[in-house]
Design a protein around this motif. Structure first.
Motif, PDB file in Angstrom:
ATOM      1  N   GLY A  19     -15.356 -13.767 -55.538  1.00  0.00           N
ATOM      2  CA  GLY A  19     -14.898 -12.394 -55.364  1.00  0.00           C
ATOM      3  C   GLY A  19     -13.795 -12.384 -54.331  1.00  0.00           C
ATOM      4  N   HIS A  20     -13.973 -11.553 -53.324  1.00  0.00           N
ATOM      5  CA  HIS A  20     -12.974 -11.436 -52.243  1.00  0.00           C
ATOM      6  C   HIS A  20     -13.768 -11.145 -50.979  1.00  0.00           C
ATOM      7  CE1 HIS A  20      -9.254  -9.082 -50.542  1.00  0.00           C
ATOM      8  NE2 HIS A  20      -9.413 -10.260 -49.968  1.00  0.00           N
ATOM      9  N   PHE A  21     -13.775 -12.104 -50.077  1.00  0.00           N
ATOM     10  CA  PHE A  21     -14.691 -12.017 -48.941  1.00  0.00           C
ATOM     11  C   PHE A  21     -13.964 -12.145 -47.615  1.00  0.00           C
ATOM     12  CE2 PHE A  21     -16.898 -13.925 -52.546  1.00  0.00           C
ATOM     13  CZ  PHE A  21     -17.953 -13.039 -52.692  1.00  0.00           C
ATOM     14  N   LEU A  27     -11.184 -15.147 -41.636  1.00  0.00           N
ATOM     15  CA  LEU A  27     -10.346 -15.553 -42.769  1.00  0.00           C
ATOM     16  C   LEU A  27     -10.857 -14.901 -44.055  1.00  0.00           C
ATOM     17  CD1 LEU A  27      -9.952 -19.381 -41.993  1.00  0.00           C
ATOM     18  CD2 LEU A  27      -8.282 -17.552 -41.565  1.00  0.00           C
ATOM     19  N   HIS A  28      -9.951 -14.786 -45.036  1.00  0.00           N
ATOM     20  CA  HIS A  28     -10.343 -14.270 -46.348  1.00  0.00           C
ATOM     21  C   HIS A  28     -10.498 -15.442 -47.314  1.00  0.00           C
ATOM     22  CE1 HIS A  28      -8.718  -9.900 -45.760  1.00  0.00           C
ATOM     23  NE2 HIS A  28      -9.418 -10.337 -44.733  1.00  0.00           N
ATOM     24  N   SER A  29     -11.372 -15.262 -48.303  1.00  0.00           N
ATOM     25  CA  SER A  29     -11.578 -16.301 -49.306  1.00  0.00           C
ATOM     26  C   SER A  29     -12.065 -15.676 -50.597  1.00  0.00           C
ATOM     27  CB  SER A  29     -12.619 -17.321 -48.799  1.00  0.00           C
ATOM     28  OG  SER A  29     -12.805 -18.342 -49.766  1.00  0.00           O
ATOM     29  N   PRO A 177      -3.762 -13.685 -51.026  1.00  0.00           N
ATOM     30  CA  PRO A 177      -3.259 -13.202 -52.326  1.00  0.00           C
ATOM     31  C   PRO A 177      -4.175 -12.159 -52.951  1.00  0.00           C
ATOM     32  CG  PRO A 177      -4.110 -15.459 -52.517  1.00  0.00           C
ATOM     33  CD  PRO A 177      -4.142 -15.103 -51.057  1.00  0.00           C
ATOM     34  N   LEU A 178      -5.456 -12.186 -52.602  1.00  0.00           N
ATOM     35  CA  LEU A 178      -6.404 -11.215 -53.174  1.00  0.00           C
ATOM     36  C   LEU A 178      -6.165  -9.838 -52.578  1.00  0.00           C
ATOM     37  CD1 LEU A 178      -9.532 -13.537 -53.085  1.00  0.00           C
ATOM     38  CD2 LEU A 178      -8.097 -13.010 -55.057  1.00  0.00           C
ATOM     39  N   CYS A 179      -5.805  -9.795 -51.272  1.00  0.00           N
ATOM     40  CA  CYS A 179      -5.418  -8.521 -50.649  1.00  0.00           C
ATOM     41  C   CYS A 179      -4.170  -7.978 -51.335  1.00  0.00           C
ATOM     42  CB  CYS A 179      -5.129  -8.712 -49.154  1.00  0.00           C
ATOM     43  SG  CYS A 179      -6.602  -8.822 -48.128  1.00  0.00           S
ATOM     44  N   ARG A 180      -3.214  -8.876 -51.599  1.00  0.00           N
ATOM     45  CA  ARG A 180      -1.949  -8.458 -52.230  1.00  0.00           C
ATOM     46  C   ARG A 180      -2.209  -7.854 -53.609  1.00  0.00           C
ATOM     47  NH1 ARG A 180       1.260 -13.502 -51.862  1.00  0.00           N
ATOM     48  NH2 ARG A 180       0.341 -13.659 -49.803  1.00  0.00           N
TER      49      ARG A 180
HETATM   50 ZN    ZN Z   1      -7.950 -10.749 -48.595  1.00  0.00          ZN
END
Ligand code: ZN
Length: 193
Positions: A19-21, A27-29, A177-180
């Motif tokens: 998912g997006h964590f 950090l995001h992953s 990139p998931l935030c974007r």
């Molecule tokens: Zn993110």
């Protein structure tokens, strides 16, 4: 590299999610790993301990003692020690400093394997090694359920036996990139085992 546990097994146990964590590091992953959910079933923990013990034996590594850092490493370290027929003790962080659990001592030159659940950067594991060496022990190998360090062996030249190596990208929030993509983010919460 030893691969005797699959990512599918961790996923089936709820110990790996996609998912997006937002990780505890900030950090995001797109991947989240929580080995404790895999180890919540004592039969799985026992099997993982057998696999690590088998990997160590296969590499000709015969420790006299298994050590893990509390809390994350304790279950798998204990199961590995049981499978090896070796004693087990743990280190803990007290006032920010890694230390041997009170009441425990290391014999001079005692051959030790350090067992972790997940190796991310290897930084905390190296603190354990330093404590054991200062106490007179000889760390002959490292082992873990998962290696997500992005390196084959962040502890070289000490041998490292992970059951599963994974490459999960992480990003600082501003580069994610998931935030974007505008994908909603979650801070991993709890779920029933
Ligand atoms: Zn993110």
């Amino acid at each position: 590299m030893t691969t005797s546990l699959t990512l599918d097994e961790l996923t089936a146990a709820g110990a790996h999610r996609t998912g997006h964590f937002r990780l505890s590091s900030g950090l995001h992953s797109g991947d989240y790993l929580q080995c404790a959910l895999y180890l919540a079933d004592p039969r799985r923990a026992e099997r993982a301990g057998h696999l690590i013990a088998g990997g160590l034996r296969g590499a000709g590594i015969r420790p006299e003692l298994v050590v893990s850092p509390a809390l994350g490493g304790v279950i798998i370290g204990h199961e590995t020690a049981r499978a090896l027929g070796a004693p087990f003790l743990f280190t803990e962080r007290v006032d920010g400093r890694m230390t041997l659990r009170r009441g425990f001592a290391i014999g001079p030159g005692q051959r030790i394997v350090v067992v972790e659940d997940v190796v991310t950067t290897g930084k905390s594991t190296r603190e354990v090694v330093a404590v054991l060496e200062q106490s007179g022990g000889l760390v002959i190998a490292m082992a873990s359920i998962v290696n997500r360090s992005g390196q084959d062996n962040p502890f070289a030249p000490i041998p490292f036996i992970p059951l599963l190596s994974v490459a999960f990208p992480t990003w600082p929030p501003e580069e994610c990139p998931l935030c974007r993509e505008g994908k909603p983010i979650e801070k991993p919460g709890s779920r029933p085992v």
